[in-house]
Design a protein around this motif. Structure first.
Motif, short mmCIF file in Angstrom:
data_model
loop_
_atom_site.label_atom_id
_atom_site.label_comp_id
_atom_site.label_asym_id
_atom_site.label_seq_id
_atom_site.Cartn_x
_atom_site.Cartn_y
_atom_site.Cartn_z
N LEU A 11 90.76 -2.81 -18.64
CA LEU A 11 90.58 -2.96 -20.09
C LEU A 11 89.47 -3.98 -20.33
CD1 LEU A 11 94.36 -3.11 -21.04
CD2 LEU A 11 92.91 -1.09 -20.81
N VAL A 12 88.42 -3.56 -21.01
CA VAL A 12 87.22 -4.38 -21.16
C VAL A 12 87.00 -4.76 -22.62
CG1 VAL A 12 84.75 -4.52 -20.69
CG2 VAL A 12 86.21 -3.10 -19.22
N ASP A 13 86.74 -6.02 -22.86
CA ASP A 13 86.39 -6.53 -24.18
C ASP A 13 84.88 -6.50 -24.32
OD1 ASP A 13 85.99 -7.94 -26.50
OD2 ASP A 13 86.87 -9.82 -25.79
N ALA A 14 84.36 -5.49 -25.00
CA ALA A 14 82.91 -5.31 -25.09
C ALA A 14 82.21 -6.46 -25.79
CB ALA A 14 82.59 -4.00 -25.82
N ASP A 15 82.93 -7.17 -26.67
CA ASP A 15 82.34 -8.28 -27.40
C ASP A 15 82.14 -9.51 -26.51
OD1 ASP A 15 82.41 -6.81 -29.77
OD2 ASP A 15 84.45 -7.45 -30.22
N ASN A 16 82.77 -9.50 -25.33
CA ASN A 16 82.77 -10.69 -24.49
C ASN A 16 82.17 -10.49 -23.11
OD1 ASN A 16 84.19 -13.54 -24.66
ND2 ASN A 16 85.06 -12.28 -26.28
N VAL A 17 81.74 -9.28 -22.81
CA VAL A 17 81.23 -8.98 -21.46
C VAL A 17 79.91 -8.21 -21.57
CG1 VAL A 17 81.69 -7.77 -19.29
CG2 VAL A 17 83.57 -8.88 -20.52
N PRO A 18 78.86 -8.66 -20.88
CA PRO A 18 77.60 -7.91 -20.91
C PRO A 18 77.73 -6.60 -20.15
CG PRO A 18 77.47 -9.75 -19.38
CD PRO A 18 78.76 -9.91 -20.11
#
Length: 240
Positions: A11-18
């Motif tokens: 599960l990836v937080d797009a706002d926090n990971v390039p």
């Protein structure tokens, strides 16, 4: 380390990971098991996530739309947390990989671990201690091998400063001594794998790559305070 057959939810937080880091993250995830669910969360109607659209398509990650209904409230985090709990209750997964540098996921990681499920965290150096410690294992993005065009992990960057000498790292030396002592048999020798597992339990963000070494044995030798022979280690150096 879990068996390669373990099913994992990523599960990836797009706002926090390039997006340029996600290829290296997934390569690392493959060491722990099979990523049977891959989702990335954000407001895909904004231009800020344009580069993520390409990365999500390339790595077959399902984009999860979440509108930012209220200014100052991170609805993306809430959506990720709700989905994580739904996936947890299916009982299908042996591990969860939470890719974010946000402390909002601290309680989520703790709750998943309460179920006996392993939590792997991935984030930047700025990730709060609370979230790092809530994970079974936390890996900094900058130590992962480059896959998507990022600067090599071997080179210092603004995100990843030049590594200090292991000989001068008091926390590292103390952790190694305690781990070797706990894992050692009567002859004073400890299995390297056991030492690494203990270090991870006590320091969730421990990784030999944080000091620029690919292997734990190389890092231990660099401290100058231990003897490493094959797959075992003991406190103290041996003259030869």
């Amino acid at each position: 380390m879990n068996a390669p057959s373990d099913l994992l939810a990523v599960l990836v937080d797009a706002d926090n990971v390039p997006p340029s880091r996600i290829g290296a993250v997934l390569a690392e995830v493959a060491r722990f098991g099979t990523a049977s669910v891959k989702r990335v969360y954000g407001d895909w109607t904004t231009t800020q996530l344009n580069s993520w659209k390409v990365a999500a398509s390339e790595h077959v990650i399902q984009p999860m739309q979440q509108f930012a209904h209220t200014r100052g409230k991170n609805s993306t985090d809430s959506a990720l947390i709700i989905d994580a709990m739904d996936l947890l209750y299916t009982g299908r997964f042996q591990g969860f990989c939470i890719v974010s540098s946000d402390s909002d996921f601290t309680r989520l990681a703790s709750r998943i671990r309460e179920q006996g499920i392993t939590v792997y965290g991935f984030g930047e150096r700025k990730t709060p201690t609370s979230f790092r410690n809530a994970c079974d294992q936390f890996t900094y993005l900058d130590v992962l091998n480059t896959i998507d065009g990022e600067t090599s992990a071997d080179a210092p960057t603004a995100e990843r400063p030049a590594t200090s000498s292991p000989r001068d790292d008091v926390r590292l030396i103390e952790g190694l001594r305690n781990s070797v002592s706990t894992a050692s048999s009567e002859d004073g020798w400890a299995n390297l794998a056991s030492v690494g597992q203990l270090l991870r339990k006590w320091q969730s963000d421990f990784d030999s790559r944080n000091w620029g070494y690919a292997k734990l044995s190389e890092l231990i030798r660099a401290t100058g305070q231990f003897t490493v022979e094959g797959h075992r280690v003991r406190v103290g150096t041996t003259s030869r």
